[in-house]
Scaffold this active site. Structure first.
Site: not given
Length: 294
Positions: A163, A135
């Site tokens: 992400k 992330y």
């Protein structure tokens, strides 16, 4: 290993009532998502105020979410921590509960080097057996993965996705050109998701889909079915919502939106505070204009 990190993934809010988890509200929220056929949900991420939960609350939230979902869609747990040992503990507890994967950002505040970031994720990877989505959220962590670190981490067998909540829209092209295995790239910004997909992304980890999961899912499906015009039409329609959800720190606006739709209280944990009256009015007007039905 099946790559669960694709399509529309909703970063779920965490509902509170009287400073405790509101598990009845959580059930309503999750059923709303499942009925919209989202591809997966993230529990206890940034939008879910994961860093504001006690360890006992974290476990209860995950266990309840897992029980409600009951294998209908993947459940991804947020396992980010400044402390590597704590991140490993979060991942271990998530595994016991039976989640399907982890979403983990680099440690914030400490500003580790790229070598430290790699060793942090390597330690979590070696201590667990579930798939991991990296992330990237430099606006919150103060550090980011370099392309070289992403490439190096992708060589670990269970690190399967990124992400990306940054603004570098060239990154998907650069990453795809050097990573040979199936490594999925997902946008972490609703407003950039179509541009990100055009550069090689395969979906979005969305805040807006808390509010309107059907439209957000339809947008992703139209894009991946080559209906660019249809996807763009939905994207343009949702753009005011995307912008409104970040006029104050996430998840302040989305928490109010879910309250306005009747899912939960507007309670949010300090140091975050509830939305201003100006933000509330803006959210209400946008929800009304979108004719959202729940």
């Amino acid at each position: 290993m099946n790559n669960i990190f694709k399509g529309l993934i909703t970063a779920i809010i965490t509902p509170f009532r009287d400073n405790k988890l509101d598990l009845n509200a959580l059930e309503k929220i999750l059923e709303y998502q499942i009925n919209a056929e989202v591809n997966a949900v993230v529990i206890a991420g940034s939008t879910g105020e994961g860093s504001s939960l006690s360890f006992e609350e974290y476990k209860l939230l995950l266990q309840t979410a897992k029980d409600i979902v009951n294998k209908r869609i993947p459940v991804i747990s947020g396992c980010s921590s400044n402390n590597t040992a704590c991140a490993i503990e979060l991942a271990a507890e998530s595994t016991k509960i039976g989640v399907d994967g982890f979403m983990i950002s680099p440690p914030s505040y400490l500003k580790p080097t790229q070598g430290g970031i790699y060793k942090h994720f390597e330690a979590i990877h070696e201590a667990s057996n579930l798939p991991i989505m990296l992330y990237s959220v430099p606006s919150r962590t103060g550090v980011d993965f370099t392309d070289e670190t992403i490439l190096k981490l992708s060589k670990l067998s269970r690190i399967l996705a990124l992400k990306d909540a940054g603004i570098d829209l060239e990154r998907p092209l650069r990453i795809k050109s050097v990573i040979n295995k199936e490594f999925n790239l997902l946008c972490g910004n609703d407003d950039l998701s179509l541009a990100f997909n055009a550069q090689g992304g395969v979906g979005c980890v969305s805040v807006a889909s808390n509010i309107t999961p059907k439209l957000c899912k339809e947008l992703q499906e139209k894009w991946h079915n080559n209906d660019v015009k249809g996807a763009l039409g939905i994207h343009q329609r949702l753009l005011p919502l995307y912008k409104a959800l970040f006029v104050e720190s996430n998840p302040i606006p989305v928490k109010y939106a879910m309250y306005y739709l009747g899912f939960c209280t507007n309670e949010i944990r300090l140091p975050l505070t509830e939305a201003t009256d100006t933000t509330k009015k803006q959210i209400e007007e946008i929800i009304t204009s979108l004719s959202i039905k729940v």
